[in-house]
Design a protein around this motif. Sequence first.
Motif, PDB file in Angstrom:
ATOM      1  N   ALA A   1      60.306  55.352  50.161  1.00  0.00           N
ATOM      2  CA  ALA A   1      60.666  54.140  50.884  1.00  0.00           C
ATOM      3  C   ALA A   1      59.959  52.948  50.251  1.00  0.00           C
ATOM      4  N   PRO A   2      60.617  51.786  50.208  1.00  0.00           N
ATOM      5  CA  PRO A   2      59.962  50.613  49.628  1.00  0.00           C
ATOM      6  C   PRO A   2      58.750  50.194  50.470  1.00  0.00           C
ATOM      7  N   VAL A   3      57.743  49.696  49.781  1.00  0.00           N
ATOM      8  CA  VAL A   3      56.502  49.288  50.440  1.00  0.00           C
ATOM      9  C   VAL A   3      56.449  47.766  50.475  1.00  0.00           C
ATOM     10  N   ASN A   4      56.188  47.206  51.655  1.00  0.00           N
ATOM     11  CA  ASN A   4      56.020  45.760  51.770  1.00  0.00           C
ATOM     12  C   ASN A   4      54.640  45.386  51.269  1.00  0.00           C
ATOM     13  N   THR A   5      54.580  44.378  50.403  1.00  0.00           N
ATOM     14  CA  THR A   5      53.306  43.946  49.843  1.00  0.00           C
ATOM     15  C   THR A   5      53.019  42.501  50.216  1.00  0.00           C
ATOM     16  N   VAL A   6      51.754  42.129  50.080  1.00  0.00           N
ATOM     17  CA  VAL A   6      51.308  40.772  50.344  1.00  0.00           C
ATOM     18  C   VAL A   6      50.371  40.365  49.211  1.00  0.00           C
ATOM     19  N   ALA A   7      50.381  39.090  48.863  1.00  0.00           N
ATOM     20  CA  ALA A   7      49.499  38.574  47.809  1.00  0.00           C
ATOM     21  C   ALA A   7      48.098  38.389  48.387  1.00  0.00           C
ATOM     22  N   VAL A   8      47.108  39.014  47.724  1.00  0.00           N
ATOM     23  CA  VAL A   8      45.727  38.957  48.187  1.00  0.00           C
ATOM     24  C   VAL A   8      44.830  38.663  46.993  1.00  0.00           C
ATOM     25  N   VAL A   9      43.823  37.810  47.208  1.00  0.00           N
ATOM     26  CA  VAL A   9      42.858  37.499  46.153  1.00  0.00           C
ATOM     27  C   VAL A   9      41.856  38.653  46.058  1.00  0.00           C
ATOM     28  N   THR A  10      41.685  39.155  44.834  1.00  0.00           N
ATOM     29  CA  THR A  10      40.702  40.205  44.563  1.00  0.00           C
ATOM     30  C   THR A  10      39.754  39.725  43.469  1.00  0.00           C
ATOM     31  N   ALA A  11      38.631  40.378  43.360  1.00  0.00           N
ATOM     32  CA  ALA A  11      37.650  40.015  42.330  1.00  0.00           C
ATOM     33  C   ALA A  11      38.111  40.554  40.977  1.00  0.00           C
ATOM     34  N   ALA A  12      38.185  39.686  39.969  1.00  0.00           N
ATOM     35  CA  ALA A  12      38.579  40.098  38.616  1.00  0.00           C
ATOM     36  C   ALA A  12      37.440  40.808  37.902  1.00  0.00           C
ATOM     37  N   SER A  13      36.219  40.528  38.318  1.00  0.00           N
ATOM     38  CA  SER A  13      35.035  41.180  37.751  1.00  0.00           C
ATOM     39  C   SER A  13      33.988  41.264  38.853  1.00  0.00           C
ATOM     40  N   ASP A  14      32.913  41.973  38.590  1.00  0.00           N
ATOM     41  CA  ASP A  14      31.831  42.048  39.573  1.00  0.00           C
ATOM     42  C   ASP A  14      31.231  40.665  39.770  1.00  0.00           C
ATOM     43  N   ILE A  15      31.016  40.296  41.029  1.00  0.00           N
ATOM     44  CA  ILE A  15      30.442  38.984  41.362  1.00  0.00           C
ATOM     45  C   ILE A  15      29.110  39.230  42.068  1.00  0.00           C
ATOM     46  N   ALA A  16      28.062  38.634  41.553  1.00  0.00           N
ATOM     47  CA  ALA A  16      26.732  38.804  42.144  1.00  0.00           C
ATOM     48  C   ALA A  16      26.594  37.938  43.387  1.00  0.00           C
TER      49      ALA A  16
ATOM     50  N   ARG B   1      25.126  35.175  45.814  1.00  0.00           N
ATOM     51  CA  ARG B   1      24.626  33.808  45.610  1.00  0.00           C
ATOM     52  C   ARG B   1      25.122  33.169  44.315  1.00  0.00           C
ATOM     53  N   SER B   2      26.202  33.671  43.752  1.00  0.00           N
ATOM     54  CA  SER B   2      26.736  33.025  42.546  1.00  0.00           C
ATOM     55  C   SER B   2      27.895  32.110  42.928  1.00  0.00           C
ATOM     56  N   ARG B   3      28.042  31.062  42.146  1.00  0.00           N
ATOM     57  CA  ARG B   3      29.108  30.091  42.390  1.00  0.00           C
ATOM     58  C   ARG B   3      30.404  30.646  41.822  1.00  0.00           C
ATOM     59  N   ILE B   4      31.466  30.574  42.597  1.00  0.00           N
ATOM     60  CA  ILE B   4      32.753  31.177  42.234  1.00  0.00           C
ATOM     61  C   ILE B   4      33.553  30.216  41.365  1.00  0.00           C
ATOM     62  N   THR B   5      34.097  30.749  40.286  1.00  0.00           N
ATOM     63  CA  THR B   5      35.031  30.006  39.436  1.00  0.00           C
ATOM     64  C   THR B   5      36.371  30.730  39.473  1.00  0.00           C
ATOM     65  N   ALA B   6      37.421  30.053  39.043  1.00  0.00           N
ATOM     66  CA  ALA B   6      38.772  30.608  39.122  1.00  0.00           C
ATOM     67  C   ALA B   6      38.931  31.859  38.272  1.00  0.00           C
ATOM     68  N   ASP B   7      38.188  31.971  37.159  1.00  0.00           N
ATOM     69  CA  ASP B   7      38.346  33.143  36.291  1.00  0.00           C
ATOM     70  C   ASP B   7      37.688  34.402  36.867  1.00  0.00           C
ATOM     71  N   MET B   8      36.901  34.253  37.936  1.00  0.00           N
ATOM     72  CA  MET B   8      36.290  35.411  38.586  1.00  0.00           C
ATOM     73  C   MET B   8      37.247  36.100  39.556  1.00  0.00           C
ATOM     74  N   LEU B   9      38.372  35.445  39.873  1.00  0.00           N
ATOM     75  CA  LEU B   9      39.286  35.938  40.895  1.00  0.00           C
ATOM     76  C   LEU B   9      40.661  36.218  40.310  1.00  0.00           C
ATOM     77  N   HIS B  10      41.403  37.028  41.023  1.00  0.00           N
ATOM     78  CA  HIS B  10      42.737  37.419  40.586  1.00  0.00           C
ATOM     79  C   HIS B  10      43.590  37.641  41.842  1.00  0.00           C
ATOM     80  N   VAL B  11      44.875  37.275  41.791  1.00  0.00           N
ATOM     81  CA  VAL B  11      45.781  37.525  42.914  1.00  0.00           C
ATOM     82  C   VAL B  11      46.520  38.833  42.641  1.00  0.00           C
ATOM     83  N   SER B  12      46.424  39.765  43.592  1.00  0.00           N
ATOM     84  CA  SER B  12      47.047  41.086  43.452  1.00  0.00           C
ATOM     85  C   SER B  12      48.022  41.323  44.592  1.00  0.00           C
TER      86      SER B  12
END
Length: 119
Positions: free
Chosen positions: A49-64, A66-77
């Motif tokens: 059966a087809p699965v309904n999906t939703v766009a969610v932001v995930t971490a593109a790499s490990d984030i420590a 107290r670190s400041r987030i930049t756009a390259d640290m995140l990914h939409v999945s």
Amino acid sequence: MARISSAVLQRSDRWIMALAALFAVIAAVLVFVVLSNNSDSSSGQKVAAPVNTVAVVTAASDIAARSRITADMLHVSAIPTDLALTGTYSATEPLAGLTARYPIAKGEQVTTSKFGEEL
């Protein structure tokens, strides 16, 4: 008298052997039917059966923490709707410049509780 009782026992033994052979044939047929049906389902003929999906932001790499987030640290999945956590983001832009409160593992969903105020 001993001959009569041995003849009766031999006759009953034959019936028991005949019934055992009949049950063995029935069991063999049932095993064959079950295994042949099982191999048909594993050949990929059934469509999932087809699965309904939703766009969610995930971490593109490990984030420590107290670190400041930049756009390259995140990914939409695309994640199945029933697996999406409460408070997730659907775009990376609102998160740029925020500070991570906790360490975030690669691939982990990013939620509102994991970020603090801007630096």
